[in-house]
Design a protein around this motif. Structure first.
Motif, PDB file in Angstrom:
ATOM      1  N   LEU A 228       0.828  -1.200   0.000  1.00 29.09           N
ATOM      2  CA  LEU A 228       0.000   0.000   0.000  1.00 29.09           C
ATOM      3  C   LEU A 228       0.866   1.255   0.000  1.00 29.09           C
ATOM      4  O   LEU A 228       0.595   2.215  -0.737  1.00 29.09           O
ATOM      5  N   MET A 229       1.910   1.270   0.804  1.00 30.49           N
ATOM      6  CA  MET A 229       2.812   2.413   0.861  1.00 30.49           C
ATOM      7  C   MET A 229       3.401   2.730  -0.512  1.00 30.49           C
ATOM      8  O   MET A 229       3.497   3.894  -0.918  1.00 30.49           O
ATOM      9  N   ALA A 230       3.809   1.686  -1.214  1.00 32.90           N
ATOM     10  CA  ALA A 230       4.520   1.878  -2.483  1.00 32.90           C
ATOM     11  C   ALA A 230       3.600   2.034  -3.679  1.00 32.90           C
ATOM     12  O   ALA A 230       4.059   2.387  -4.770  1.00 32.90           O
TER      13      ALA A 230
ATOM     14  N   VAL B 260       0.609  -4.165  -8.747  1.00 34.72           N
ATOM     15  CA  VAL B 260       1.143  -5.462  -8.317  1.00 34.72           C
ATOM     16  C   VAL B 260       2.447  -5.190  -7.557  1.00 34.72           C
ATOM     17  O   VAL B 260       3.303  -4.454  -8.027  1.00 34.72           O
ATOM     18  N   ALA B 261       2.535  -5.756  -6.373  1.00 33.14           N
ATOM     19  CA  ALA B 261       3.722  -5.601  -5.534  1.00 33.14           C
ATOM     20  C   ALA B 261       4.282  -6.996  -5.282  1.00 33.14           C
ATOM     21  O   ALA B 261       3.675  -7.799  -4.575  1.00 33.14           O
ATOM     22  N   CYS B 262       5.423  -7.280  -5.866  1.00 33.11           N
ATOM     23  CA  CYS B 262       5.942  -8.648  -5.943  1.00 33.11           C
ATOM     24  C   CYS B 262       7.290  -8.769  -5.236  1.00 33.11           C
ATOM     25  O   CYS B 262       8.155  -7.897  -5.373  1.00 33.11           O
TER      26      CYS B 262
ATOM     27  N   THR C 221      10.717  -6.597  -0.256  1.00 34.61           N
ATOM     28  CA  THR C 221      11.938  -6.631   0.572  1.00 34.61           C
ATOM     29  C   THR C 221      13.041  -7.507  -0.021  1.00 34.61           C
ATOM     30  O   THR C 221      14.109  -7.622   0.570  1.00 34.61           O
ATOM     31  N   GLN C 222      12.816  -8.112  -1.175  1.00 34.95           N
ATOM     32  CA  GLN C 222      13.821  -8.965  -1.804  1.00 34.95           C
ATOM     33  C   GLN C 222      14.615  -8.195  -2.863  1.00 34.95           C
ATOM     34  O   GLN C 222      14.227  -7.101  -3.286  1.00 34.95           O
ATOM     35  N   ALA C 223      15.723  -8.772  -3.301  1.00 35.96           N
ATOM     36  CA  ALA C 223      16.589  -8.093  -4.265  1.00 35.96           C
ATOM     37  C   ALA C 223      15.861  -7.797  -5.575  1.00 35.96           C
ATOM     38  O   ALA C 223      16.150  -6.793  -6.243  1.00 35.96           O
ATOM     39  N   ASP C 224      14.918  -8.657  -5.965  1.00 38.55           N
ATOM     40  CA  ASP C 224      14.179  -8.466  -7.213  1.00 38.55           C
ATOM     41  C   ASP C 224      12.791  -7.880  -6.971  1.00 38.55           C
ATOM     42  O   ASP C 224      11.880  -8.070  -7.790  1.00 38.55           O
ATOM     43  N   GLU C 225      12.622  -7.162  -5.864  1.00 46.99           N
ATOM     44  CA  GLU C 225      11.344  -6.528  -5.546  1.00 46.99           C
ATOM     45  C   GLU C 225      10.841  -5.703  -6.721  1.00 46.99           C
ATOM     46  O   GLU C 225      11.597  -4.997  -7.398  1.00 46.99           O
ATOM     47  N   LEU C 226       9.534  -5.784  -6.959  1.00 46.95           N
ATOM     48  CA  LEU C 226       8.918  -5.050  -8.072  1.00 46.95           C
ATOM     49  C   LEU C 226       7.567  -4.515  -7.632  1.00 46.95           C
ATOM     50  O   LEU C 226       6.735  -5.255  -7.127  1.00 46.95           O
ATOM     51  N   VAL C 227       7.349  -3.212  -7.815  1.00 44.45           N
ATOM     52  CA  VAL C 227       6.057  -2.594  -7.549  1.00 44.45           C
ATOM     53  C   VAL C 227       5.667  -1.773  -8.765  1.00 44.45           C
ATOM     54  O   VAL C 227       6.384  -0.845  -9.154  1.00 44.45           O
ATOM     55  N   LEU C 228       4.554  -2.135  -9.400  1.00 41.20           N
ATOM     56  CA  LEU C 228       4.096  -1.437 -10.603  1.00 41.20           C
ATOM     57  C   LEU C 228       2.647  -1.000 -10.412  1.00 41.20           C
ATOM     58  O   LEU C 228       1.785  -1.828 -10.111  1.00 41.20           O
TER      59      LEU C 228
END
Length: 241
Positions: A129-131, A198-200, A203-210
């Motif tokens: 939600l934040m991102a 989509v927030a995938c 906190t991981q190296a390949d974190e993705l938020v679109l």
């Protein structure tokens, strides 16, 4: 005799450096505990060994609470707390009692007047939600959507209608291997002006938020979400901000 305290322990959302995820004070508190209530002992022991690699996890007392735990066994899990022992409730990933079977234990603890202390740690729902850039003043979490395609379509329509009427972000999750199908359904069904995030792998190296409008999602170039923990957020709005 004074009751013990039930500490709610968030667990990392994946592998990585713990100091980026859990404050040092939280890790120190965990190290003081000898009894834990966990969803899966194997992954719990892996986490606890990371927190304190100098302590043998074999000496810790781990009891299981998951979606299959009978209601009549909850009282037994509370017994050490009633006897004055502090206990940690450890989530499988993220925060205990949030989309997590630990909620029933927390409710029972309150009824017994046991002190409940939530510790600071990652929540995939709030991080997403934040991102997202969507409405963080009014939001609702729905857990998993129905598996049946007709029921899922009905639920998506309901979520979009509710979002528009209440000016409210709708948040939900899916079993990781069905992520891509859910994204397809959302893009096919929702209004072109509805925002979808989509927030995938948070906190991981390949974190993705679109975050894109459905119209933008329809143009293609989708991320690969298969088997990756993902949070979905929907916000129906006719006028862009």
């Amino acid at each position: 005799m004074a009751f013990g305290t039930l500490y709610l322990i968030p667990a990392p959302l994946g592998e990585g450096e713990l100091d980026w995820i859990l404050p040092v004070g939280v890790q120190q508190r965990i190290n003081l505990l000898e009894r834990f209530i966990v969803e899966h002992p194997k992954t719990a022991r892996h986490f606890l060994k990371q927190v304190n690699p100098l302590r043998a996890v074999q000496v810790l007392k781990l009891e299981v609470l998951n979606e299959h735990t009978p209601a009549n066994e909850i009282e037994a899990l509370l017994a050490p707390l009633l006897a004055g022992e502090d206990v940690g409730l450890l989530s499988e990933a993220g925060c205990p009692a949030v989309a997590d079977p630990g909620g029933v234990l927390v409710r029972r603890a309150h009824r017994k007047h046991i002190r409940v202390v939530p510790l600071v740690g990652p929540s995939a729902i709030l991080l997403a939600l934040m991102a997202s850039g969507l409405n963080g003043q009014r939001f609702r979490f729905h857990g998993y959507l129905p598996i049946d395609l007709a029921e899922r379509a009905k639920k998506i329509a309901q979520l979009e209608k509710t979002s528009l009427a209440a000016d409210e972000t709708q948040i939900f999750i899916e079993t990781p291997y069905r992520n891509q199908k859910l994204l397809e359904a959302l893009v096919q069904q929702c209004h072109v002006k509805t925002s979808l995030c989509v927030a995938c792998n948070l906190t991981q190296a390949d974190e993705l938020v679109l975050t894109r409008t459905v119209h933008e999602w329809q143009q293609g170039n989708w991320p690969e979400l298969h088997k990756k923990p993902t949070v979905f957020l929907l916000y129906a709005q006719r006028q862009a901000q």
